[in-house]
Write an enzyme that holds these catalytic residues in place. Structure first.
Site, PDB file in Angstrom:
ATOM      1  N   GLY A 154       0.804  -1.218   0.000  1.00  0.00           N
ATOM      2  CA  GLY A 154       0.000   0.000   0.000  1.00  0.00           C
ATOM      3  C   GLY A 154       0.836   1.266   0.000  1.00  0.00           C
ATOM      4  O   GLY A 154       2.031   1.240  -0.267  1.00  0.00           O
ATOM      5  N   TYR A 155       0.169   2.398   0.304  1.00  0.00           N
ATOM      6  CA  TYR A 155       0.761   3.727   0.173  1.00  0.00           C
ATOM      7  C   TYR A 155       1.330   3.852  -1.247  1.00  0.00           C
ATOM      8  O   TYR A 155       2.500   4.112  -1.467  1.00  0.00           O
ATOM      9  CB  TYR A 155       1.826   3.992   1.239  1.00  0.00           C
ATOM     10  N   HIS A 178       2.372   4.452  -5.072  1.00  0.00           N
ATOM     11  CA  HIS A 178       2.981   5.543  -5.852  1.00  0.00           C
ATOM     12  C   HIS A 178       3.115   5.073  -7.304  1.00  0.00           C
ATOM     13  O   HIS A 178       2.719   3.945  -7.628  1.00  0.00           O
ATOM     14  CB  HIS A 178       4.319   5.956  -5.249  1.00  0.00           C
ATOM     15  N   GLY A 227       5.478   3.931  -8.914  1.00  0.00           N
ATOM     16  CA  GLY A 227       6.203   2.662  -9.079  1.00  0.00           C
ATOM     17  C   GLY A 227       5.238   1.488  -9.033  1.00  0.00           C
ATOM     18  O   GLY A 227       5.228   0.626  -9.924  1.00  0.00           O
ATOM     19  N   HIS A 228       4.384   1.473  -8.000  1.00  0.00           N
ATOM     20  CA  HIS A 228       3.384   0.407  -7.899  1.00  0.00           C
ATOM     21  C   HIS A 228       2.452   0.434  -9.119  1.00  0.00           C
ATOM     22  O   HIS A 228       2.113  -0.603  -9.685  1.00  0.00           O
ATOM     23  CB  HIS A 228       2.502   0.593  -6.660  1.00  0.00           C
ATOM     24  N   GLN A 262      14.825  -9.198  -3.603  1.00  0.00           N
ATOM     25  CA  GLN A 262      13.491  -9.805  -3.414  1.00  0.00           C
ATOM     26  C   GLN A 262      13.008 -10.469  -4.702  1.00  0.00           C
ATOM     27  O   GLN A 262      12.484 -11.586  -4.689  1.00  0.00           O
ATOM     28  CB  GLN A 262      12.517  -8.717  -2.982  1.00  0.00           C
ATOM     29  N   VAL A 274      10.848   2.981 -11.200  1.00  0.00           N
ATOM     30  CA  VAL A 274      10.306   4.307 -11.514  1.00  0.00           C
ATOM     31  C   VAL A 274      10.941   5.303 -10.541  1.00  0.00           C
ATOM     32  O   VAL A 274      11.036   5.040  -9.342  1.00  0.00           O
ATOM     33  CB  VAL A 274       8.766   4.316 -11.389  1.00  0.00           C
ATOM     34  N   SER A 317       9.557   5.313  -3.429  1.00  0.00           N
ATOM     35  CA  SER A 317       9.393   4.334  -2.355  1.00  0.00           C
ATOM     36  C   SER A 317       8.403   4.912  -1.357  1.00  0.00           C
ATOM     37  O   SER A 317       8.402   6.126  -1.109  1.00  0.00           O
ATOM     38  CB  SER A 317      10.739   4.112  -1.660  1.00  0.00           C
TER      39      SER A 317
HETATM   40  P1  AMP Z   1       6.100  -2.487  -1.577  1.00  0.00           P
HETATM   41  O1  AMP Z   1       4.742  -1.889  -1.470  1.00  0.00           O
HETATM   42  O2  AMP Z   1       7.202  -1.578  -1.187  1.00  0.00           O
HETATM   43  O3  AMP Z   1       6.191  -3.855  -0.935  1.00  0.00           O
HETATM   44  O4  AMP Z   1       6.341  -2.751  -3.133  1.00  0.00           O
HETATM   45  C1  AMP Z   1       5.446  -3.535  -3.881  1.00  0.00           C
HETATM   46  C2  AMP Z   1       6.035  -3.784  -5.250  1.00  0.00           C
HETATM   47  O5  AMP Z   1       6.268  -2.523  -5.896  1.00  0.00           O
HETATM   48  C3  AMP Z   1       7.400  -4.510  -5.198  1.00  0.00           C
HETATM   49  O6  AMP Z   1       7.453  -5.454  -6.250  1.00  0.00           O
HETATM   50  C4  AMP Z   1       8.376  -3.386  -5.422  1.00  0.00           C
HETATM   51  O7  AMP Z   1       9.591  -3.795  -6.001  1.00  0.00           O
HETATM   52  C5  AMP Z   1       7.599  -2.497  -6.390  1.00  0.00           C
HETATM   53  N1  AMP Z   1       8.128  -1.122  -6.372  1.00  0.00           N
HETATM   54  C6  AMP Z   1       8.330  -0.338  -5.287  1.00  0.00           C
HETATM   55  N2  AMP Z   1       8.903   0.832  -5.653  1.00  0.00           N
HETATM   56  C7  AMP Z   1       9.059   0.787  -6.993  1.00  0.00           C
HETATM   57  C8  AMP Z   1       9.601   1.678  -7.962  1.00  0.00           C
HETATM   58  N3  AMP Z   1      10.103   2.869  -7.638  1.00  0.00           N
HETATM   59  N4  AMP Z   1       9.600   1.293  -9.265  1.00  0.00           N
HETATM   60  C9  AMP Z   1       9.106   0.074  -9.617  1.00  0.00           C
HETATM   61  N5  AMP Z   1       8.589  -0.819  -8.757  1.00  0.00           N
HETATM   62  C10 AMP Z   1       8.568  -0.482  -7.460  1.00  0.00           C
END
Ligand code: AMP
Length: 282
Positions: free
Chosen positions: A33-34, A36, A38-39, A155, A178, A187
């Site tokens: 969640g939260y 952005h 990237g997600h 990961q 991203v 992030s």
């Molecule tokens: P998280 O919510 O941090 O667990 O991330 C969920 C998914 O989003 C994971 O596969 C991360 O690698 C991906 N993710 C997080 N930040 C980015 C980013 N800046 N660009 C691309 N994927 C991302």
């Protein structure tokens, strides 16, 4: 036309029956969640190839160490849902801790070797938490494809290994990082940075680009490259957890950089631990 709000699924039975009704290919994007950009880029990649896309939002407690930021981890469920609604996502799996880890929970999934260095060294049990929750999510959702960001490179490799070793039959697709305009990888944890720290945080990306420049100008000794990166990071008052140049498959450090070597780092800016990586040759 007004897009429909996603169906928010909070029970295992409901998730299974929603999944069973989907007849085409299913892409899955696990998140904490939260959300952005990237997600959202992962969601968009899934939508390009899969007939349906399921997003999970779950801050998984077992991947946080005792002194980490579980309780402060940023959350904004309503905003997440509105972003997913804009992308026309139909199903969001939003489980509770009681569902995922009932009081009598006893089973864990672990991956050897790949989890021992880099983030595995400073975040004890982190990957055990990740592999366990992702196994559970894959069993519950049974997607054809799962989309993960290269931002969390270790990961990604660990989960690809797990998928292969345990025969999950789900294709895992790594998607590009991203970034903000100054190169900082997006992030959820960037929210912790003060204005001054936010400026200094650009040193992670700058140091990765320095590694790339050095390599392209003929410097191949990884000690020399990481030493130059450390200097640059220290100028921004970053505290280095690790900087390594590794083989992209084994994640073992290499002495002489190769075109496909990954430069990978974790750096504290103030109290916030940030990670980033890049392939040393474009
Ligand atoms: P998280 O919510 O941090 O667990 O991330 C969920 C998914 O989003 C994971 O596969 C991360 O690698 C991906 N993710 C997080 N930040 C980015 C980013 N800046 N660009 C691309 N994927 C991302």
């Amino acid at each position: 036309m007004m897009k429909a709000k996603p169906v928010i699924i909070q029970s295992l039975d409901e998730m299974r029956s929603a999944r069973r009704k989907l007849k085409g290919s299913v892409g899955f994007v696990p998140t904490m969640g939260y959300l952005h950009r990237g997600h959202l880029s992962l969601v968009q990649e899934s939508q390009k190839v899969a007939d349906d896309t399921i997003v999970s939002i779950y801050v998984n407690p077992t991947q946080f160490g005792p002194n980490e930021d579980l309780n402060n981890y940023p959350r904004d469920f309503d905003h997440d849902i509105s972003l997913l609604r804009d992308l026309n996502v139909k199903h969001v799996f939003f489980p509770t801790d009681e569902m995922m880890y009932p009081a009598d929970f006893k089973s864990w999934v672990t991956v050897d070797k790949l989890t021992e260095n880099l983030c595995g060294r400073s975040r004890q049990n982190h990957f055990r938490g990740v592999t366990t929750i992702v196994s559970k999510l894959l069993n519950i959702i049974n997607p054809d494809l799962m989309f993960l960001g290269e931002k969390d490179f270790q990961q990604l490799k660990v989960l690809q290994q797990m998928e292969k070793d345990l025969n999950f039959f789900c294709r895992i697709i790594g998607c590009p990082i991203v970034r903000e305009e100054d190169g900082l990888a997006l992030s959820s944890r960037n929210k912790y940075l003060s204005a001054d720290e936010r400026k200094r945080a650009a040193c992670l990306r700058r140091s990765l680009l320095l590694a790339r420049d050095l390599y392209s100008s003929g410097v191949v000794e990884t000690d020399e490259i990481t030493a130059a990166m450390s200097e640059l990071i220290k100028l921004s008052n970053g505290r280095i957890d690790y900087i390594e140049i590794v083989d992209p498959e084994t994640l073992e450090p290499v002495e002489i950089a190769q075109p496909d070597s990954r430069v990978i780092l974790a750096v504290y800016i103030g109290k916030t631990r940030l990670i980033d990586n890049l392939k040393i040759q474009v």
